[in-house]
Design an enzyme around this catalytic site. Structure first.
Site: not given
Ligand code: NAD
Ligand code: WQD
Length: 356
Positions: A151, A176, A180
């Protein structure tokens, strides 16, 4: 929608790969599966469905046009379950039993920033331990190719904008993000110790949107933490108004700027025997909260009432990447703009007001 696109560039064209996808029922995983199959690959999903729904996989199968996606409901911390998956999917080549997975795309993990502050032990335990067990079982079965979903949060408050992969990792403000950052280090050290490993660390920025069909999309439990699902829930009438967290940041309109992206998974580096590779997965374009709100209103013709609120703890002003490395080395470039992301996110939400 966002297109989860998979840059599946292969050294040998048309080489079929069988991929273990942990967390494949989730938001990014479900979209990635479609791209994997479209590129001629197959997958097996392992997911404990803690934050996802089996219906997502049914719809993925329907979109791909197969009876079902191979799926095992299991927790990746469950070593016996993982062992069984590897044993059952091994194959016999020249009289020898060999591992049946070419690579693992590792999405499984807990991902809610705020919740991780309240439940640090649960986050460290699930994300760290789950990855330890997975890596160990992979190693014993000779599957040493992994794409890890990291991330942008590992950069903390970034030292430079746009963020390149060389930018030093920063101080993560929540458990979290720490998981990562630490898991990146674990996989880096593992690859250093055993160069047979290929490790790709994908640092996703802000993946939003949904498949253009509107059949799969982001389905958060409870009150959404992230901006886009909150907006779509306001649009569909489930929430009254969006709170905009701060309008006094040093950004053009004072609201936070982020790099919203239609997601991606890249396997190419593994095919090239990359060793360790790190890529930013973003567009290189920063949009403010109000840019997103206004684009959503314009593209979809729905109103989004909003109210300026105090800043959210732990937020930074600006975060967007330099995507040049992924473009150069993977030939990957984001294909969709903010308008498409807003259109497809709404298409998913309005067709599925209560999610799956
Ligand atoms: P998500 O929660 O939709 O998907 C994660 C999946 O992992 C879920 O289906 C959950 O049931 C499963 N899971 C969690 N713990 C588990 C375990 N111990 N064993 C088996 N399954 C398990 O999340 P997402 O948005 O699809 O994100 C996927 C990955 O990408 C995550 O690792 C997240 O940290 C990373 N990521 C997401 C974002 C984002 O904004 N969505 C941004 C950066 C990184
Ligand atoms: C985006 C912008 C908020 C909600 C997070 C995690 C990051 C990654 C992606 C997993 C910011 C603003 C949000 C709301 C708002 N995930 N906001 N009102 O914080 O950039 O990143 O998700 O790895 O690790 O930190 O994403 O969508 O929460 O926020 O004004 O109700 O929207 O302040 O500027 P963020 P976000």
């Amino acid at each position: 929608m966002f297109k989860f696109f998979v840059v599946l560039l292969q050294a040998e064209k048309n080489k079929h790969m069988n991929i273990l996808v942990t967390g494949g029922a989730g938001f990014i995983g479900s979209h990635t599966l479609i791209e994997l199959y479209k590129a001629g690959h197959t997958a097996l999903v392992v997911d404990n469905l803690y934050n996802s729904n089996r219906e997502a996989l049914r719809r993925v199968a329907e979109l791909i046009g197969i009876p079902e996606v191979p799926f095992v409901q299991a927790d990746i911390r469950d070593r016996d379950a993982l062992e069984k998956i590897f044993v059952q999917n091994s194959k016999i080549v020249n009289g020898k039993i060999v591992n049946g997975f070419d690579a693992c795309i590792h999405f499984a993990g807990l991902k809610a920033v705020g919740e991780s502050v309240a439940k640090p032990l649960e986050y460290y335990e699930n994300n760290m331990n789950g990855s330890f067990v997975l890596l160990d079982v992979m190693r014993w079965h000779g599957c040493k190719n992994i794409i890890f979903s990291s991330s942008a949060t590992v950069y903390g408050d970034p030292a430079v904008i746009p963020i390149t992969e060389d930018c030093p990792k920063g101080q993560c403000t929540n458990p979290y993000g720490q998981t990562k950052s630490m898991l990146e280090q674990v996989m880096t050290d593992l690859q250093k110790a055993d160069p047979e490993w290929n490790v790709v660390l994908l640092r996703y920025f802000n993946p939003i949107g949904a498949h253009a069909s509107g059949r799969i999309g982001e389905n958060p439990n409870g009150i959404p933490n992230n901006l886009m699902p909150y907006i779509t829930q306001v649009a569909v009438g489930k929430r009254e108004r969006l709170g905009v967290f701060g309008n006094d940041y040093p950004t053009p309109d004072g609201t936070g700027v982020r790099d919203y992206i239609h997601v991606v998974a890249a396997l190419q580096a593994i095919e090239r025997n990359a060793g360790l590779a790190i890529y930013n997965i973003g567009t290189g374009q920063g949009y403010s909260v109000l840019d997103v709100v206004k684009t959503f209103i314009r593209v979809n013709g729905v109103d989004i009432p909003y109210q300026i609120m105090p800043r959210r703890a732990g937020d930074i002003a600006t975060c967007y990447c330099d995507p040049a490395k992924a473009a150069k080395e993977l030939g990957w470039k984001a294909q969709f703009g903010l308008e498409e992301m807003c259109r497809d996110a709404w298409n998913w939400q309005k067709n599925n007001p209560n999610g799956y």
